[in-house]
Design a protein around this motif. Structure first.
Motif, mmCIF file in Angstrom:
data_model
loop_
_atom_site.group_PDB
_atom_site.id
_atom_site.type_symbol
_atom_site.label_atom_id
_atom_site.label_comp_id
_atom_site.label_asym_id
_atom_site.label_seq_id
_atom_site.Cartn_x
_atom_site.Cartn_y
_atom_site.Cartn_z
ATOM 1 N N TRP A 332 0.851 -1.192 0.000
ATOM 2 C CA TRP A 332 0.000 0.000 0.000
ATOM 3 C C TRP A 332 0.882 1.236 0.000
ATOM 4 C CZ3 TRP A 332 -0.981 -4.504 2.473
ATOM 5 C CH2 TRP A 332 -2.244 -5.091 2.289
ATOM 6 N N ASP A 333 0.401 2.317 -0.595
ATOM 7 C CA ASP A 333 1.196 3.540 -0.680
ATOM 8 C C ASP A 333 1.020 4.448 0.527
ATOM 9 O OD1 ASP A 333 -1.377 4.369 -1.117
ATOM 10 O OD2 ASP A 333 -1.040 5.126 -3.153
ATOM 11 N N GLY A 334 0.371 3.936 1.557
ATOM 12 C CA GLY A 334 0.223 4.658 2.817
ATOM 13 C C GLY A 334 0.194 3.673 3.967
ATOM 14 N N PRO A 335 0.250 4.156 5.216
ATOM 15 C CA PRO A 335 0.164 3.240 6.357
ATOM 16 C C PRO A 335 -1.107 2.400 6.274
ATOM 17 C CG PRO A 335 0.802 5.450 7.065
ATOM 18 C CD PRO A 335 0.414 5.560 5.623
ATOM 19 N N HIS A 336 -0.997 1.124 6.613
ATOM 20 C CA HIS A 336 -2.163 0.249 6.452
ATOM 21 C C HIS A 336 -2.074 -0.930 7.427
ATOM 22 C CE1 HIS A 336 -5.654 -1.144 4.082
ATOM 23 N NE2 HIS A 336 -5.215 -2.355 4.416
#
Length: 608
Positions: A332-336
Motif C-alpha cells: 500500500w502507498d500509505g500506512p495500512h
C-alpha cells in the motif's frame, strides 16, 4: 511455553458444555461428522504452518466431539470423524473459554488420564477457541504432536490467526442461517456482514479465476487484477520458489512498480526481503508502515520499498501440499494496519494461489514429458535412393494441448517399396499421445507383413487389430506405398489410402499443383464402413514433390478451411523444384505464425 491448562470447577465445565444457546449454534453451523472442504483446508493449513503430525477442527457437542476438518489423524478416528468426550482435549477449551496449551499431556495433572493420550497418541496439544456470533465457544482449532513440544509464541500466534479466520467462516454460516429470523440485528452486525460479503466476493472471484489459470503468466495477471476497493493494495507481487532453493520474482510488465526492482529478479531465502522472510517462516508477515519494517530489516530494504512507493506490506507464503511454492506480497502507498478480516482474505487468496501454482507446475511437467515422449517416437526418416524426404513436427501453442499427430517412413521387405504415413489421433491430451505410439507401431507391423497387398489392406489390418485387442484409438491418416519404376526413368508409383485425412498435395515439375483426391472414412470404426477401403494410384515424375500434412497446418479458427487449403496450394506452386527441407520449413513459417498453433502440426515432404 509450558503447560497452560488451568481447570475450572466441574459444575462450571458441565454447564458450559450443555449450554442450550451454544448447542443451538452448533446445530446451526450445519457441521457434523461429514467432511467439509473449508474446514479441511483450515486443518491442512495448521498442519503445514505449525509442522505438526495432526491438526483438527473440533466441534464439541453434548456427548461427543465431531471433526468436520482433520489432517493426519489415524484410523479408525479419521473415518469415524468423532470421538467420545472422554477422548476430547477440546472440551476443556469449551469449558475454559480460552486457549489450552499443553507441552506434555503425560505430565499434565488435568489430562494425563485422558484415553486420547494412549489411543490417539496425543502428547503435545495447542487448541484455540472457535466461537459463535454470541461468543459461545463451539470447539477449537487444534494442533497435536505425538512428542513433547514447547510451543513458541510465534506458533501460537499463527494458530490464533488461523482460528480467527476459521471463526469468521463459522460465523458467516451462522449469520446466513439466522438471516430470516434475525432481521432486527444491530447496525454493527449488518455492517460486519456487508464487509464479510465483500470479502467473500473477493474470495469467490479468486477461487474462480485462479481455478482456470493454466500458465504462470495467467496466475500473475489474475492475482494482480483480483483485489479492488477503497483499501485495495497499490501493488500485488508474485514470487515463486526455484528448484535450486532460491526465489524468483514473476514480473508483471503492466505494473511500473515491477520495473523498479530489477536487482531482485532472483534471490536466496536469506535475502533481506519480506517475501523471503514469509517463505522461511511459513507465515503471514505484515508491516503497517516503514518504521515497523525498519525494526526487522536493514536500511537498504526499507529504501527498496520506498523507491517502489510502498509504505505498508503484507506477504503470505504460498503453501502447496508438500512444500512452500512461493509468496504473494501486497503493498500500500500509505500506512495500512491489517485487521483480522483482511488477514483472512490475504491468507485465503494465498492458499488459492498456491493451489493454482502447484497445478500449473504439474501441468507443465506432464505436458513436457508427453511432448518429449511424442517427439522421441518420431524417428529419423530413412535414406532412400531416388527420393529426398524431410519432415517436421510442431507442438500446439495451446495450454495443456498434447496431440496425437505423427509421421513415419519405413522401407518394406524387398527393399524397393517405402511405406510413408502421416496421421492424427483424435484428442489433445497425454492419452492421445500414448495411443499415437501404439497406432504407429501397429501400422508399421501391418505394412511390413503385407508389403504387396497395398496401403488399404494395411490400414484395414490396423483397424482389425485395434478392434480385437482392443485399443481405443481412432482418427485420420494417409498411408502411402512408393515404388520406383524398373525402367530407369526415375518415375515412382505412389499408391495411397486415405482414412478421412487432409488430401496429399502433388507439386509437379512445371509448378502445377493437384490435391490427390479420394478418401474413405476415418479409421477406428470398422463396423461403420460400408465396404473395403480403396487404394489410389498416381505416377510421380522426376522433379515432383508430394506434401503430406495434418489438419493443424491449414485449420484456423478465423479462416475458412477451403481458403486455407487454397493458400497452401498457391504457396507450394512457388516452391516447385525446391528441396523437401526448404518446402517443409517454408510452409510452416508461412502458415503457422509463431505462438499461434491452435493444434499440433506434422508435415512430411517427398521429393522425386
Amino acid at each position: 511455553m509450558g503447560d497452560r491448562s488451568g481447570q475450572p470447577p466441574p459444575d462450571a465445565a458441565t454447564a458450559a458444555l450443555r449450554d442450550p444457546e451454544r448447542l443451538r449454534a452448533l446445530h446451526d453451523t450445519g457441521l457434523s461428522t461429514t467432511s467439509d472442504s473449508v474446514m479441511e483446508r483450515f486443518a491442512a493449513m495448521v498442519r503445514v504452518q505449525l509442522r505438526v503430525p495432526v491438526a483438527l477442527v473440533s466441534l464439541v457437542e453434548r456427548d461427543r466431539q465431531v471433526l468436520p476438518g482433520l489432517a493426519g489423524l489415524a484410523e479408525p478416528w479419521a473415518t469415524a470423524r468423532e470421538t467420545p468426550l472422554s477422548h476430547s482435549f477440546c472440551r476443556h477449551v469449551v469449558a475454559d473459554g480460552q486457549p489450552l496449551v499443553i507441552a506434555d499431556a503425560r505430565a499434565s495433572e488435568r489430562v494425563r488420564d485422558n484415553p486420547a493420550v494412549q489411543d490417539l497418541g496425543v502428547v503435545a496439544y495447542a487448541g484455540m477457541p472457535l466461537t459463535s456470533l454470541d461468543g459461545d465457544v463451539l470447539g477449537s482449532l487444534c494442533a497435536i504432536d505425538t512428542e513433547p513440544r514447547e510451543w513458541t509464541d510465534d506458533e501460537l500466534a499463527t494458530l490464533a490467526d488461523l482460528a480467527a479466520m476459521c471463526t469468521t467462516e463459522l460465523r458467516l454460516r451462522l449469520a446466513t442461517r439466522h438471516h430470516t429470523r434475525e432481521r432486527d440485528r444491530t447496525l454493527e452486525l449488518s455492517a460486519m456482514l456487508d464487509v464479510a460479503h465483500d470479502r467473500n466476493q473477493i474470495l469467490l472471484t479468486a477461487a474462480q479465476s485462479l481455478a482456470s489459470a493454466r500458465t504462470l503468466e495467467q496466475i500473475r495477471h489474475q492475482v494482480s487484477d483480483l483485489v479492488s476497493g477503497d483499501s485495495a493494495p497499490t501493488y500485488v507481487g508474485l514470487v515463486i520458489t526455484e528448484r535450486h532453493g532460491g526465489l524468483r520474482r514473476v514480473a508483471d510488465p503492466r505494473l511500473p512498480l515491477d520495473l523498479a526492482v530489477g536487482e531482485y529478479e532472483s534471490y536466496g531465502l536469506d535475502a533481506p526481503l519480506v517475501t523471503a522472510k514469509a517463505v522461511r517462516e511459513r507465515r503471514l508477515v505484515c508491516y503497517s508502515d516503514p518504521d515497523a519494517l525498519a525494526e526487522d530489516f536493514p536500511p537498504e530494504t526499507v529504501d527498496l520499498y520506498r523507491r517502489m512507493g510502498l509504505h505498508a506490506t503484507a506477504c503470505a507464503p504460498l503453501v502447496g501440499m508438500r512444500e512452500v511454492v512461493g509468496a504473494l506480497v501486497f503493498g500500500w502507498d500509505g500506512p495500512h494496519p491489517l485487521d483480522a478480516g483482511e488477514r483472512e482474505v490475504i491468507t485465503t487468496i494465498a492458499a488459492y494461489t498456491g493451489q493454482a501454482l502447484e497445478r500449473v507446475r504439474l501441468i507443465e511437467r506432464r505436458v513436457g514429458v508427453a511432448r518429449e515422449l511424442q517427439e522421441a517416437m518420431l524417428s529419423p526418416l530413412p535414406e532412400v535412393p531416388g527420393l529426398t524426404t524431410a519432415a517436421a513436427y510442431l507442438p500446439s501453442d495451446v495450454d495443456e494441448a498434447v496431440g496425437g499427430d505423427w509421421y513415419d517412413a519405413i522401407p518394406l521387405p524387398g527393399g524397393r517399396t517405402v511405406a510413408v504415413t502421416v496421421g492424427d489421433i483424435t484428442g489433445h491430451d497425454v492419452h492421445a499421445s500414448t495411443l499415437m505410439g501404439q497406432v504407429r507401431s501397429m501400422l508399421r507391423q501391418a505394412a511390413w507383413c503385407l508389403p504387396v497387398a497395398g496401403p488399404a489392406k494395411a490400414v484395414e489390418a490396423l483397424e482389425s487389430a485395434l478392434a480385437g485387442i482392443p485399443v481405443p484409438a481412432h482418427g485420420t491418416l494417409v498411408h502411402v506405398h512408393l515404388t520406383p519404376h524398373a525402367d530407369g526413368s526415375g518415375r515412382w508409383t505412389m499408391d495411397y489410402s486415405n482414412a478421412g485425412h487432409p488430401e496429399p498435395v502433388l507439386v509437379r515439375p512445371d509448378g502445377t499443383v493437384d490435391l490427390l483426391r479420394g478418401h474413405d472414412m476415418l479409421f477406428g470404426f470398422p463396423d461403420f464402413r460400408s465396404g473395403p477401403r480403396a487404394d489410389h494410384r498416381v505416377v510421380l515424375e522426376p522433379g515432383s514433390t508430394v506434401l503430406l500434412h495434418t489438419d493443424g497446418l491449414v485449420e484456423r479458427r478465423d479462416l475458412d478451411y477451403d481458403d486455407s487449403v487454397a493458400d497452401l496450394c498457391a504457396l507450394l506452386a512457388t516452391l516447385a523444384g525446391k528441396p523437401p527441407r526448404a518446402v517443409v520449413d517454408t510452409v510452416i513459417a508461412e502458415l503457422v505464425p509463431p505462438g499461434q498453433a491452435d493444434d499440433d502440426v506434422a508435415v512430411l515432404a517427398i521429393g522425386v
